[in-house]
Scaffold this motif. Structure first.
Motif, short mmCIF file in Angstrom:
data_model
loop_
_atom_site.label_atom_id
_atom_site.label_comp_id
_atom_site.label_asym_id
_atom_site.label_seq_id
_atom_site.Cartn_x
_atom_site.Cartn_y
_atom_site.Cartn_z
N LEU A 45 0.82 -1.21 0.00
CA LEU A 45 0.00 0.00 0.00
C LEU A 45 0.85 1.26 0.00
O LEU A 45 0.40 2.32 -0.48
CB LEU A 45 -0.93 0.02 1.22
CG LEU A 45 -2.01 -1.07 1.30
CD1 LEU A 45 -2.83 -0.91 2.58
CD2 LEU A 45 -2.92 -1.04 0.07
N GLU B 212 -2.54 3.50 6.31
CA GLU B 212 -3.12 3.44 4.97
C GLU B 212 -4.19 2.35 4.89
O GLU B 212 -5.23 2.52 4.25
CB GLU B 212 -2.03 3.19 3.94
CG GLU B 212 -2.47 3.33 2.50
CD GLU B 212 -2.90 4.74 2.13
OE1 GLU B 212 -3.65 4.88 1.15
OE2 GLU B 212 -2.48 5.71 2.82
N LYS C 179 -7.29 3.63 6.56
CA LYS C 179 -7.94 4.61 5.69
C LYS C 179 -8.73 3.94 4.57
O LYS C 179 -9.88 4.31 4.29
CB LYS C 179 -6.88 5.53 5.10
CG LYS C 179 -7.40 6.54 4.09
CD LYS C 179 -6.25 7.35 3.50
CE LYS C 179 -6.72 8.26 2.38
NZ LYS C 179 -5.58 9.03 1.78
N ARG C 180 -8.15 2.92 3.94
CA ARG C 180 -8.78 2.30 2.78
C ARG C 180 -9.84 1.27 3.16
O ARG C 180 -10.89 1.19 2.51
CB ARG C 180 -7.72 1.63 1.91
CG ARG C 180 -6.77 2.59 1.19
CD ARG C 180 -5.66 1.82 0.50
NE ARG C 180 -4.71 2.69 -0.16
CZ ARG C 180 -4.64 2.88 -1.47
NH1 ARG C 180 -5.50 2.27 -2.27
NH2 ARG C 180 -3.72 3.66 -2.00
N TYR C 181 -9.56 0.47 4.19
CA TYR C 181 -10.40 -0.70 4.47
C TYR C 181 -11.34 -0.52 5.65
O TYR C 181 -12.14 -1.39 5.94
CB TYR C 181 -9.51 -1.93 4.70
CG TYR C 181 -8.55 -2.19 3.57
CD1 TYR C 181 -8.92 -1.96 2.24
CD2 TYR C 181 -7.26 -2.66 3.81
CE1 TYR C 181 -8.04 -2.19 1.20
CE2 TYR C 181 -6.37 -2.89 2.77
CZ TYR C 181 -6.76 -2.64 1.46
OH TYR C 181 -5.89 -2.87 0.43
N VAL D 90 -6.44 -3.90 -3.98
CA VAL D 90 -7.10 -3.01 -3.01
C VAL D 90 -8.60 -3.00 -3.23
O VAL D 90 -9.39 -3.03 -2.27
CB VAL D 90 -6.50 -1.59 -3.14
CG1 VAL D 90 -7.34 -0.59 -2.34
CG2 VAL D 90 -5.06 -1.58 -2.68
N ASP D 91 -9.04 -2.98 -4.48
CA ASP D 91 -10.47 -2.89 -4.76
C ASP D 91 -11.24 -4.08 -4.21
O ASP D 91 -12.41 -3.94 -3.82
CB ASP D 91 -10.71 -2.79 -6.27
CG ASP D 91 -10.32 -1.44 -6.84
OD1 ASP D 91 -10.06 -0.51 -6.04
OD2 ASP D 91 -10.25 -1.31 -8.08
N VAL E 162 -11.67 -3.31 -0.48
CA VAL E 162 -12.59 -2.17 -0.31
C VAL E 162 -14.03 -2.63 -0.50
O VAL E 162 -14.94 -2.22 0.22
CB VAL E 162 -12.23 -1.04 -1.30
CG1 VAL E 162 -13.34 0.02 -1.33
CG2 VAL E 162 -10.91 -0.40 -0.91
#
Length: 347
Positions: A32, A53, A56-58, A318-319, A322
Motif C-alpha cells: 500500500l 493506509e 484509511k482504505r479498508y 485493493v479494490d 474495499v
C-alpha cells in the motif's frame, strides 16, 4: 458503536450492531505504501504508515500491528531469509543439536521487538476506536523454528525434551503477549499454524498444557485472546476450544459452519475465513462479495468476526478488500451485493 467496541463484543460472544471486519493486513500494507516486505517489517515508521493506509482504505473494526511469526525466533538467535513480497522465513534453527537450557526469554528490547512495540504504541494513540491485535508466535510453531522439523520425531523418541522445549516456548509467547498488552493492544492472537500437522492426541499432550496458561494470563490482564490456526486442523478444533481462548480463527481449509458449531458448544467466538488466493488475490470483486456473504450467513452478528483466512497476500488488489469493507459496513450494500452474487456466473 466503535469498531473496537464491536470487536470486543464479538470476542465476548455477544451480539453487535453488525459483524465486525478485521482484515489481517501484514506485509500487504507494505504494498500500500510502495515498499518491500523486508523494508516494512524492519521499520516502525513504515509499519505505522502502512497500517494507517490500511485503516484509511479498508475501514476495519480491528487490525493487527504486524503479522510476522519470526520475530520471537529471530530474537532468540535464529537467522532469517528475507523476501520482497512475503514475511521472512527461518533459515537456521538455533537449537538444532543443542539443549534449550542455554537460551533466555527475550526482553522487549531484543531483536525487532522495539520496532513492533513502538508501532503498537503509536497506532494505539492514532486509532483509539480500532481494536489492535498483537500477534505472537504460538509455542509449537516457535518450537519448530528453534529445533527444525526434527521436533516431530522428538515427540515420539524424546517426549521429555519436547516438554522442556514447549515450556520454554510458552514462556517466550507469554512474555511477547505481555509486551503487546503493555503497548496498548486489545487482543493477543496466538498464531500456531504448525499445530495443523499433528492430531488431537498429540495436541492435547504437547500443545494444550502450554497455550492454556497464555490465554489465562491474557484474560487476567484484562485483554482478549484469539487462537489462530491454518491448514487442515479440523480434528483439533475441539481441543483448541478446551484451552480457553476467547476466539478461534481459521482459514478456508475448514468449513466455517463446523467451527461455528464446535465453538458455540464451548461458548467461544469464531472468525474467518475468506479465501486468500482464489478469491481475495486472484478473484473479482463479485467473487469477494460472494465469499464474504457466504461467511456472513454462517456467522452473522453474534460472536463472529469476518476476516481473511490468514495474512493477506502482498499483492491482494485493493479494490477487492474495499468491496468487502463496504459490504460489511452498509446494509444496503449487502442487499446489492447479494443481487450481484445471484447474477454473477460461478468462478
Amino acid at each position: 458503536m466503535t469498531g473496537r467496541e464491536r470487536v470486543l463484543l464479538a470476542l465476548d460472544n455477544k451480539a453487535a450492531d453488525r459483524t465486525p471486519w478485521v482484515p489481517f493486513v501484514g506485509c500487504h500494507a507494505a504494498q500500500l505504501i510502495g515498499r518491500t516486505a523486508g523494508e516494512y517489517l524492519r521499520s516502525t515508521d513504515l509499519i505505522v504508515a502502512g497500517v494507517n493506509e490500511a485503516v484509511k482504505r479498508y475501514k476495519p473494526d480491528g487490525i493487527p500491528v504486524a503479522f510476522d511469526l519470526q520475530i520471537e525466533a529471530e530474537a532468540l538467535g535464529c537467522e532469517l531469509a528475507w523476501a520482497d513480497t512475503n514475511p521472512p522465513a527461518v533459515s537456521s534453527h538455533i537449537l538444532a543439536g543443542r539443549p534449550v537450557g542455554g537460551l533466555r526469554v527475550p526482553g522487549p528490547g531484543d531483536g525487532r521487538f522495539p520496532v513492533v512495540l513502538d508501532a503498537a504504541r503509536q497506532l494505539r494513540a492514532l486509532h483509539p476506536d480500532v481494536a489492535l491485535y498483537g500477534l505472537v508466535t504460538g509455542p509449537f510453531t516457535l518450537a519448530l523454528h528453534l529445533v527444525g522439523a526434527n521436533i516431530f520425531m522428538m515427540m515420539f523418541d524424546q517426549p521429555d525434551e519436547v516438554a522442556a522445549l514447549m515450556a520454554f516456548c510458552r514462556d517466550v509467547t507469554l512474555a511477547a503477549a505481555r509486551y503487546y498488552l503493555d503497548a496498548g493492544c486489545d487482543i493477543i492472537a496466538v498464531v500456531d499454524p504448525m499445530t495443523s500437522q499433528i492430531g488431537p492426541e498429540h495436541f492435547a499432550r504437547f500443545v494444550s498444557p502450554y497455550v492454556k496458561p497464555i490465554f489465562d494470563a491474557v484474560r487476567a490482564s484484562g485483554g482478549r485472546s484469539s487462537f489462530f490456526v491454518c491448514g487442515h486442523a479440523q480434528a483439533n478444533i475441539a481441543e483448541m476450544c478446551k484451552t480457553g481462548p476467547d476466539n478461534i480463527s481459521i482459514d478456508e481449509n475448514i468449513q466455517l459452519s463446523y467451527v461455528r458449531d464446535v465453538c458455540r458448544q464451548h461458548g467461544i467466538s469464531f472468525g474467518g475465513n475468506m479465501q486468500l488466493t482464489v478469491v481475495l488475490l486472484f478473484g473479482t470483486k463479485e467473487d469477494c462479495l460472494r465469499n464474504a456473504l457466504d461467511c456472513l450467513r454462517v456467522g452473522w452478528t453474534t460472536g463472529f468476526i469476518l476476516s481473511p483466512g490468514c495474512d493477506l497476500p502482498y499483492a491482494t488488489p485493493v479494490d477487492n478488500l474495499v468491496a468487502v469493507a463496504e459490504l460489511v459496513r452498509d446494509p444496503y450494500q449487502q442487499k446489492v451485493a447479494a443481487e450481484l452474487v445471484q447474477k454473477a456466473p460461478e468462478a
